[in-house]
Design a protein around this motif. Sequence first.
Motif, PDB file in Angstrom:
ATOM      1  N   THR A  43       0.183 -50.159  -9.379  1.00  0.00           N
ATOM      2  CA  THR A  43       0.806 -50.375 -10.482  1.00  0.00           C
ATOM      3  C   THR A  43       0.274 -50.258 -11.710  1.00  0.00           C
ATOM      4  OG1 THR A  43       2.189 -51.821  -9.377  1.00  0.00           O
ATOM      5  CG2 THR A  43       2.358 -51.916 -11.531  1.00  0.00           C
ATOM      6  N   ARG A  44      -1.133 -50.728 -11.728  1.00  0.00           N
ATOM      7  CA  ARG A  44      -2.030 -50.490 -12.897  1.00  0.00           C
ATOM      8  C   ARG A  44      -2.238 -49.074 -13.230  1.00  0.00           C
ATOM      9  NH1 ARG A  44      -6.833 -53.713 -11.692  1.00  0.00           N
ATOM     10  NH2 ARG A  44      -7.417 -51.547 -10.894  1.00  0.00           N
ATOM     11  N   GLU A  45      -2.614 -48.206 -12.002  1.00  0.00           N
ATOM     12  CA  GLU A  45      -2.860 -46.609 -12.367  1.00  0.00           C
ATOM     13  C   GLU A  45      -1.592 -46.340 -12.851  1.00  0.00           C
ATOM     14  OE1 GLU A  45      -5.095 -46.046  -8.217  1.00  0.00           O
ATOM     15  OE2 GLU A  45      -3.685 -44.428  -8.735  1.00  0.00           O
ATOM     16  N   LEU A  46      -0.206 -46.336 -12.348  1.00  0.00           N
ATOM     17  CA  LEU A  46       0.685 -45.780 -12.800  1.00  0.00           C
ATOM     18  C   LEU A  46       1.121 -46.329 -14.059  1.00  0.00           C
ATOM     19  CD1 LEU A  46       3.012 -45.622  -9.776  1.00  0.00           C
ATOM     20  CD2 LEU A  46       1.299 -43.770 -10.686  1.00  0.00           C
ATOM     21  N   THR A  47       0.956 -47.502 -14.634  1.00  0.00           N
ATOM     22  CA  THR A  47       1.041 -47.923 -16.067  1.00  0.00           C
ATOM     23  C   THR A  47       0.333 -47.055 -16.988  1.00  0.00           C
ATOM     24  OG1 THR A  47       1.761 -50.263 -15.071  1.00  0.00           O
ATOM     25  CG2 THR A  47       1.346 -50.075 -17.351  1.00  0.00           C
ATOM     26  N   LEU A  48      -1.148 -46.928 -16.395  1.00  0.00           N
ATOM     27  CA  LEU A  48      -1.981 -46.316 -17.562  1.00  0.00           C
ATOM     28  C   LEU A  48      -1.728 -44.943 -17.637  1.00  0.00           C
ATOM     29  CD1 LEU A  48      -5.544 -47.870 -16.112  1.00  0.00           C
ATOM     30  CD2 LEU A  48      -4.458 -48.053 -18.454  1.00  0.00           C
ATOM     31  N   ARG A 105       2.054 -39.307  -8.344  1.00  0.00           N
ATOM     32  CA  ARG A 105       2.791 -39.703  -9.316  1.00  0.00           C
ATOM     33  C   ARG A 105       2.223 -39.885 -10.617  1.00  0.00           C
ATOM     34  NH1 ARG A 105       6.699 -39.683 -11.886  1.00  0.00           N
ATOM     35  NH2 ARG A 105       7.589 -41.839 -12.961  1.00  0.00           N
ATOM     36  N   SER A 106       0.885 -40.228 -10.497  1.00  0.00           N
ATOM     37  CA  SER A 106       0.270 -40.468 -11.784  1.00  0.00           C
ATOM     38  C   SER A 106       0.290 -39.095 -12.761  1.00  0.00           C
ATOM     39  CB  SER A 106      -1.018 -41.262 -11.648  1.00  0.00           C
ATOM     40  OG  SER A 106      -2.128 -40.214 -11.135  1.00  0.00           O
ATOM     41  N   THR A 107       0.353 -37.850 -12.009  1.00  0.00           N
ATOM     42  CA  THR A 107       0.299 -36.950 -12.896  1.00  0.00           C
ATOM     43  C   THR A 107       1.728 -36.547 -13.381  1.00  0.00           C
ATOM     44  OG1 THR A 107       1.005 -35.383 -11.008  1.00  0.00           O
ATOM     45  CG2 THR A 107      -1.333 -35.574 -11.264  1.00  0.00           C
ATOM     46  N   SER A 149       8.327 -47.177 -14.892  1.00  0.00           N
ATOM     47  CA  SER A 149       8.856 -47.710 -13.686  1.00  0.00           C
ATOM     48  C   SER A 149       7.607 -48.239 -12.780  1.00  0.00           C
ATOM     49  CB  SER A 149      10.006 -47.306 -13.325  1.00  0.00           C
ATOM     50  OG  SER A 149       9.541 -45.875 -13.129  1.00  0.00           O
ATOM     51  N   ALA A 150       6.525 -48.489 -13.215  1.00  0.00           N
ATOM     52  CA  ALA A 150       5.217 -48.332 -12.503  1.00  0.00           C
ATOM     53  C   ALA A 150       5.359 -49.103 -11.218  1.00  0.00           C
ATOM     54  CB  ALA A 150       4.016 -48.769 -13.213  1.00  0.00           C
ATOM     55  N   ARG A 151       5.690 -50.484 -11.330  1.00  0.00           N
ATOM     56  CA  ARG A 151       5.700 -51.195 -10.205  1.00  0.00           C
ATOM     57  C   ARG A 151       6.828 -50.897  -9.097  1.00  0.00           C
ATOM     58  NH1 ARG A 151       2.995 -55.476  -7.533  1.00  0.00           N
ATOM     59  NH2 ARG A 151       4.393 -56.214  -5.960  1.00  0.00           N
ATOM     60  N   LEU A 152       7.971 -50.608  -9.572  1.00  0.00           N
ATOM     61  CA  LEU A 152       8.934 -50.152  -8.768  1.00  0.00           C
ATOM     62  C   LEU A 152       8.627 -48.683  -8.269  1.00  0.00           C
ATOM     63  CD1 LEU A 152      12.124 -50.323  -7.843  1.00  0.00           C
ATOM     64  CD2 LEU A 152      12.619 -48.686  -9.715  1.00  0.00           C
ATOM     65  N   ASP A 153       7.948 -47.923  -8.790  1.00  0.00           N
ATOM     66  CA  ASP A 153       7.458 -46.518  -8.098  1.00  0.00           C
ATOM     67  C   ASP A 153       6.646 -46.770  -6.953  1.00  0.00           C
ATOM     68  OD1 ASP A 153       9.012 -45.335 -10.149  1.00  0.00           O
ATOM     69  OD2 ASP A 153       7.145 -44.374 -11.174  1.00  0.00           O
TER      70      ASP A 153
END
Length: 284
Positions: free
Chosen positions: A12-17, A65-67, A22-26
């Motif tokens: 979640t932290r990685e995706l938020t950054l 996802r982070s890209t 929708s980082a947590r959901l993803d």
Amino acid sequence: MNDIRTILHRTTRELTLSGSPSARLDAEVLLARFLKTDRMQLVVHPERELSDEEAAGFGGWARRRSTGEPVAYILSEKEFWSLAFEVDPAVLIPRPETECLIEEVLGVRGDRTAELRIIDIGTGSGAIGVVLARELPAARVAATDISDGALEVARRNAVRHGVAGRMEFARGDLFASFPGDFDLIVSNPPYIPDDVYPELPAGIREFEPRTALVAGPDGTAFHRRIIREGLRRLAAGGRIFLEIGEGQRGLVEALFGEAGGYDEIRFRKDYGGMERVAMARRKP
Ligand code: SAM
Ligand code: GLN
């Protein structure tokens, strides 16, 4: 540590950054699918440890996802009309707004015994055509697209949902590969104006096919052609349903008017309040 709680927290932290809204959901959706379980199980067993191999495999999904890659392409699947559709980068990910078009079709032509001839132009994943074939069990659906890659996905979705026997697929420009006339023309054509395309979210621009989206200076290049040619391809009393984009109602209304031969020209908003579906009847 490779327990579910830690992995979800880290992802979640990685995706938020990386800017995901929708980082947590993803993170939950991806991890649940990766472990072939559901999100509830992640909540119930946060202490479950992943093997190093699992953690590495999931790390690969999280990096994709982070890209900015859409979750649906990572999962190779998107739900539409409560059915799971296969998707890959050759097809637009079906959008929930498009369900409004289906609702309108079924509202006017929902008789399950009618032997309708339907054409779905720009079928993509097959979302519209496959759902109509399921909801209208006596109908036959011609599904066409300019993209071979899309047609392969659409064919597999027809098989997956048990309607391949009443669907035909062919590559071509709009109506070109299917002669004859139809009771229903349905299409979610590309409708993004050329100069709006560069402003679309990066996740769309960098991952979804450009040919599925871009449609000339005002975004109605395909509507123009489908409405004009549609007049020759609709049986008397036949109907046409087109998805439209922001600010296109007036343009599309004018196109129906100029074409002559149509009546009962109507529009329908989506659940976000945007004009989304244009409909008309070929005069009987
Ligand atoms: N029907 C799907 C849906 O609603 O999710 C996909 C719609 S997508 C917005 C538009 C589709 O039109 C793409 O699959 C694209 O390949 C196709 N397309 C673009 N130009 C076309 C053409 N000249 N003839 C037929 N299909 C075309
Ligand atoms: N609704 C899509 C988007 O906003 C566009 C679909 C289309 O061009 N038909 O990305």
